[in-house]
Structure formats: structure tokens, C-alpha cells
Design a protein around this motif. Structure first.
Motif, PDB file in Angstrom:
ATOM      1  N   VAL A  77       0.842  -1.203   0.000  1.00 44.29           N
ATOM      2  CA  VAL A  77       0.000   0.000   0.000  1.00 44.29           C
ATOM      3  C   VAL A  77       0.876   1.251   0.000  1.00 44.29           C
ATOM      4  N   GLN A  78       1.931   1.255   0.796  1.00 44.89           N
ATOM      5  CA  GLN A  78       2.818   2.416   0.869  1.00 44.89           C
ATOM      6  C   GLN A  78       3.493   2.675  -0.465  1.00 44.89           C
ATOM      7  N   ARG A  79       3.951   1.624  -1.148  1.00 39.32           N
ATOM      8  CA  ARG A  79       4.580   1.813  -2.462  1.00 39.32           C
ATOM      9  C   ARG A  79       3.582   2.394  -3.456  1.00 39.32           C
ATOM     10  N   PHE A  80       2.351   1.874  -3.432  1.00 40.58           N
ATOM     11  CA  PHE A  80       1.317   2.413  -4.329  1.00 40.58           C
ATOM     12  C   PHE A  80       1.059   3.884  -4.038  1.00 40.58           C
ATOM     13  N   LEU A  81       0.867   4.223  -2.767  1.00 43.77           N
ATOM     14  CA  LEU A  81       0.611   5.619  -2.405  1.00 43.77           C
ATOM     15  C   LEU A  81       1.796   6.507  -2.762  1.00 43.77           C
ATOM     16  N   GLY A  82       2.997   5.993  -2.587  1.00 40.89           N
ATOM     17  CA  GLY A  82       4.197   6.745  -2.936  1.00 40.89           C
ATOM     18  C   GLY A  82       4.277   7.038  -4.423  1.00 40.89           C
ATOM     19  N   ARG A  83       3.870   6.079  -5.252  1.00 42.56           N
ATOM     20  CA  ARG A  83       3.909   6.267  -6.708  1.00 42.56           C
ATOM     21  C   ARG A  83       2.741   7.103  -7.205  1.00 42.56           C
ATOM     22  N   ALA A  84       1.551   6.861  -6.687  1.00 40.94           N
ATOM     23  CA  ALA A  84       0.342   7.474  -7.241  1.00 40.94           C
ATOM     24  C   ALA A  84      -0.089   8.750  -6.533  1.00 40.94           C
ATOM     25  N   GLY A  85       0.331   8.943  -5.304  1.00 36.93           N
ATOM     26  CA  GLY A  85      -0.173  10.061  -4.508  1.00 36.93           C
ATOM     27  C   GLY A  85       0.136  11.429  -5.080  1.00 36.93           C
ATOM     28  N   GLN A  86       1.381  11.699  -5.387  1.00 35.04           N
ATOM     29  CA  GLN A  86       1.747  13.037  -5.862  1.00 35.04           C
ATOM     30  C   GLN A  86       1.151  13.348  -7.238  1.00 35.04           C
ATOM     31  N   PRO A  87       1.226  12.437  -8.208  1.00 37.81           N
ATOM     32  CA  PRO A  87       0.580  12.762  -9.489  1.00 37.81           C
ATOM     33  C   PRO A  87      -0.934  12.981  -9.346  1.00 37.81           C
ATOM     34  N   THR A  88      -1.570  12.205  -8.483  1.00 38.17           N
ATOM     35  CA  THR A  88      -3.003  12.383  -8.250  1.00 38.17           C
ATOM     36  C   THR A  88      -3.274  13.741  -7.622  1.00 38.17           C
ATOM     37  N   LEU A  89      -2.454  14.133  -6.674  1.00 36.19           N
ATOM     38  CA  LEU A  89      -2.585  15.443  -6.039  1.00 36.19           C
ATOM     39  C   LEU A  89      -2.384  16.558  -7.061  1.00 36.19           C
ATOM     40  N   ARG A  90      -1.384  16.410  -7.920  1.00 38.18           N
ATOM     41  CA  ARG A  90      -1.099  17.427  -8.943  1.00 38.18           C
ATOM     42  C   ARG A  90      -2.275  17.591  -9.901  1.00 38.18           C
ATOM     43  N   VAL A  91      -2.795  16.499 -10.397  1.00 32.44           N
ATOM     44  CA  VAL A  91      -3.908  16.559 -11.349  1.00 32.44           C
ATOM     45  C   VAL A  91      -5.176  17.088 -10.679  1.00 32.44           C
ATOM     46  N   SER A  92      -5.464  16.635  -9.473  1.00 28.23           N
ATOM     47  CA  SER A  92      -6.683  17.114  -8.807  1.00 28.23           C
ATOM     48  C   SER A  92      -6.581  18.595  -8.470  1.00 28.23           C
ATOM     49  N   LEU A  93      -5.410  19.063  -8.091  1.00 26.90           N
ATOM     50  CA  LEU A  93      -5.206  20.498  -7.857  1.00 26.90           C
ATOM     51  C   LEU A  93      -5.405  21.266  -9.162  1.00 26.90           C
ATOM     52  N   GLY A  94      -4.905  20.709 -10.249  1.00 31.90           N
ATOM     53  CA  GLY A  94      -5.108  21.329 -11.557  1.00 31.90           C
ATOM     54  C   GLY A  94      -6.575  21.415 -11.931  1.00 31.90           C
ATOM     55  N   LEU A  95      -7.320  20.359 -11.667  1.00 33.84           N
ATOM     56  CA  LEU A  95      -8.754  20.368 -11.966  1.00 33.84           C
ATOM     57  C   LEU A  95      -9.493  21.438 -11.165  1.00 33.84           C
ATOM     58  N   VAL A  96      -9.119  21.603  -9.901  1.00 34.73           N
ATOM     59  CA  VAL A  96      -9.740  22.637  -9.070  1.00 34.73           C
ATOM     60  C   VAL A  96      -9.513  24.009  -9.710  1.00 34.73           C
TER      61      VAL A  96
END
Length: 171
Positions: free
Chosen positions: A31-50
Motif C-alpha cells: 500500500v505504501q509503495r502504491f501511495l508513494g507512486r500514485a499520490g503526488q501525481p493524483t494530487l497534482r492533477v486534482s489540484l489542476g482540476l480545481v
């Protein structure tokens, strides 16, 4: 090896508990590896959408709940030179530009610079219009709308930290 009697009357060995803990730690690592890989790009894209959505609303007269605030803020920041729809259009353009750089990851450093300028505008009403934004009952809905942007600043800091790891130059 030690044994422990559990609620069902069965005995559990320390090695059995260690086995369960090892499996739990292995699952946690996945779970930690997944969150480490996916968390920042997801945050970047969702911030962009906002930013794209809230920026686009400002292009449509009457669609953004902060039209008056944006116009008043630009009026104060520009010493009366910019106001009205021009203020909304400039803000909308800047926010959509920031959002698109975050969503695509293209020209992200430029988007981060534009975002820094955007945050100056976003938080300026707290200085210029303090008396209107805070009453004896507490912050108005508009003040709350502005203050929630502290979360956007924190998200932008995480995105910026990752984006600025790479050296400037050609790929």
C-alpha cells in the motif's frame, strides 16, 4: 517458544503472531509503495482540476460566487486601474493556465510561478477587506472560502517539491 491462550480456548504461538504481523507488514509495504507512486501525481492533477474549474467559472458572468471580491481585490492591488470583467478575465486566464500546467505536467515550473502570483491575489482580501470578512460572529462565508485555500497552498508545496527535484534544462 511461548504460547498464549486466546478467547476460543486455542493456544497461539509467538511465531504464529509473528507470521500474521509479517503478512500485515508486507501488505502495508505494498500500500505504501502504491501511495508513494500514485499520490503526488493524483494530487497534482486534482489540484489542476480545481484551478481549471474555478477559473473557468470566472469567464462566465454570474457563475462565480467571488466575482465582486475578485474585482475589488484587483481594484485594490492595481490602485484602481483594473476592475470589473477585466479583473475576472485576467484571474480566470491565470487560474486556467495554472490548472492546465498541473493537469498535463507540461511547463509545470511556469505553472508553479503563476500559482505563487495567484495565491497573492487569493489571500489579499484578508488584508484589504478584513472588516468585511470577519464579524463578531466569526469569519463570513467568503472568508471561509478564502481560508480553505490554505489546503491548496499545502498541496502546491508538495507538487512543487517533486517538480523542482529535476534540474532545469533539456530532458
Amino acid at each position: 517458544m511461548s504460547t498464549t491462550t486466546i478467547g476460543s480456548g486455542r493456544t497461539s504461538t509467538a511465531s504464529g503472531l509473528d507470521s500474521v504481523l509479517d503478512r500485515a507488514n508486507s501488505a502495508q509495504a505494498v500500500v505504501q509503495r502504491f501511495l508513494g507512486r500514485a499520490g503526488q501525481p493524483t494530487l497534482r492533477v486534482s489540484l489542476g482540476l480545481v484551478f481549471v474549474v474555478f477559473g473557468a467559472l470566472k469567464f462566465i458572468p454570474g457563475a462565480s460566487p467571488v466575482e465582486g471580491l475578485v474585482s475589488s481585490t484587483w481594484n485594490s492591488l492595481s490602485f484602481g486601474i483594473i476592475g470589473g470583467y477585466t479583473a475576472l478575465a485576467v484571474t480566470a486566464t491565470l487560474e486556467v493556465l495554472v490548472g492546465l500546467t498541473f493537469i498535463t505536467g507540461v511547463f509545470l515550473r511556469i505553472g508553479l510561478l503563476a500559482l505563487a502570483a495567484t495565491f497573492v491575489g487569493i489571500f489579499s482580501p484578508l488584508v484589504f477587506f478584513t472588516g468585511e470578512l470577519f464579524t463578531t460572529a466569526g469569519p463570513t462565508l467568503t472568508a471561509q472560502y478564502i481560508l480553505k485555500d490554505v489546503v491548496l497552498v499545502a498541496a502546491a508545496m508538495v507538487v512543487g517539491a517533486v517538480a523542482l527535484k529535476r534540474p532545469i534544462g533539456r530532458r
